[in-house]
Scaffold this active site. Structure first.
Site, short mmCIF file in Angstrom:
data_model
loop_
_atom_site.label_atom_id
_atom_site.label_comp_id
_atom_site.label_asym_id
_atom_site.label_seq_id
_atom_site.Cartn_x
_atom_site.Cartn_y
_atom_site.Cartn_z
N HIS A 183 0.85 -1.20 0.00
CA HIS A 183 0.00 0.00 0.00
C HIS A 183 0.88 1.25 0.00
O HIS A 183 1.29 1.71 -1.05
CB HIS A 183 -0.93 -0.04 1.21
N HIS A 234 -1.77 -1.52 -10.86
CA HIS A 234 -2.66 -1.02 -9.82
C HIS A 234 -3.89 -1.92 -9.75
O HIS A 234 -4.37 -2.40 -10.79
CB HIS A 234 -3.07 0.42 -10.12
N ASP A 252 2.95 6.04 -7.53
CA ASP A 252 4.17 5.80 -6.78
C ASP A 252 5.40 5.79 -7.67
O ASP A 252 6.53 5.99 -7.19
CB ASP A 252 4.08 4.45 -6.05
#
Length: 380
Positions: free
Chosen positions: A223, A262, A316
């Site tokens: 996460h 994702h 990210d």
């Protein structure tokens, strides 16, 4: 005995509530807050405004925003007892463990901590949004053997954090870049940490317990820890020229590429598109690393190999290099994620509490049946 029921592993596709805050269309790469595209929030708004909009469930008026901004600034300072606790944390503490401890302790110091009325939750949310940045900066400073820097009321939320972190006032461009990064991470629908916060709050527990639970969920590398792992990968690659071979070998060995793919998106994460442009800007102006050039090469290889399967870079992928070029240590990337996501956590808890129902899922039993107790001396 196995019950004849379908299981939604990881709760994928399971809908347990309604929300007006965030909409995601993973197939088309769309993310909106209150119906407004994330690109417009990043271009035209501020973290303060988005935070208030999420708490209200609508765009605020000018007076409301001014009052909220003043509230945040008035609540930035943390109690002396908490500063002492942060100073007393063991050297080398995992930053997310330190943050979890600090937020939990903050609840002990708040006389209003058990107030779960809408007004109480809202007041605590303001304090948490304001103080999360002060806590994280204080943890980083003390763990680095430096004095804690007091917050300033003349700086933006993003600018004040960078000031408290580094001890020097950031440029306008640096503050705005960090502001955009906070906007992009402020909320993302029913992710693991937001769900955890709601699950805790659904028991009618207090806001501090809900947020402490969320921090624990965010800590995991699946996460919140992904952007830190991206930077580890970039250090392993070393140079842009080595990127393609490195990624191809990983993919040939069926290894995971951090920052890629994702659970929701089957297209480019729209946040990554926004952050990519700013990452390029930082790399050009700051000139602190060649990380951006490595990322470019990795993205080309990943899209060529995995794009037809709907696997693309996520937010990210680029956030770590932005933080690094702003002088932030990678072990503090996940706490910074919490610094942004605190707004979404609080807003989601408040929204769900308005029509609360205790979350009590079930599982499919797969154990034995028709068994009997065997005395200890008779067991094999």
């Amino acid at each position: 005995m196995t019950q004849n029921q379908e299981i939604a592993k990881g709760l994928e596709g399971v809908k347990f509530t309604e929300s007006k805050l965030t909409f995601i269309n993973g197939q088309e790469g769309i993310l909106t807050h209150l119906g407004i595209p994330i690109q417009e929030w990043a271009e035209k708004s501020t973290f303060e405004e988005l935070s208030l909009a999420l708490l209200l469930g609508r765009l605020p008026g000018a007076q409301e925003l001014a009052e909220f901004d003043a509230e945040l600034k008035a609540n930035r300072e943390i109690p002396q007892q908490l500063r002492d606790v942060i100073r007393g944390l063991p050297q080398g503490s995992v930053p997310m463990q330190a943050l979890r401890t600090a937020v939990s302790y903050l609840g002990l110091l708040d006389d209003q901590s058990e107030d779960i009325t809408p007004e109480g939750r809202r007041a605590i949310s303001v304090r948490l949004i304001a103080q999360m940045s002060t806590i994280i900066a204080a943890i980083q400073r003390t763990q680095s053997g430096k004095d804690i820097v007091a917050p300033r009321a003349d700086l933006t939320h993003a600018g004040n954090f960078l000031y408290m972190l580094n001890g020097t006032e950031p440029t306008t461009e640096q503050a705005r870049l960090f502001d955009i990064a906070l906007i992009l991470h402020a909320d993302h629908g029913m992710n693991a940490s937001t769900f955890t916060a709601i699950a805790t709050s659904s028991t009618l527990s207090d806001m501090y317990s809900a947020i402490t639970s969320a921090i624990g969920a965010l800590k995991g590398p699946l996460h919140g820890g992904a952007n830190e792992q991206v930077m580890v990968m970039l250090d392993e690659v070393g140079s842009p020229e080595k990127a393609a071979d490195y990624i191809n070998k990983k993919l040939d060995n069926k290894e995971k590429i951090m920052g890629v793919g994702h659970r929701v998106y089957r297209n480019f994460d729209p946040r990554s598109r926004v952050l990519r442009d700013y990452a390029a800007l930082v790399a050009d102006k700051e000139g602190k690393s060649n990380y951006y050039q490595i990322l470019e090469e990795i993205e080309k290889t990943v899209v060529d190999r995995l794009g037809d399967r709907g696997i693309y870079p996520n937010v990210d992928f680029y956030s770590g290099t932005v933080y690094t070029d702003l002088g932030i240590e990678k072990k503090y990337f996940t706490p910074i994620f919490a610094l942004a996501r605190i707004s979404g956590w609080c807003a989601s808890v408040i929204e769900y509490a308005a029509d609360n129902r205790l979350l009590r899922p079930s599982s499919v039993y797969t154990g034995a049946s028709n068994e009997h107790y065997v005395a200890l001396q008779d067991r094999q």
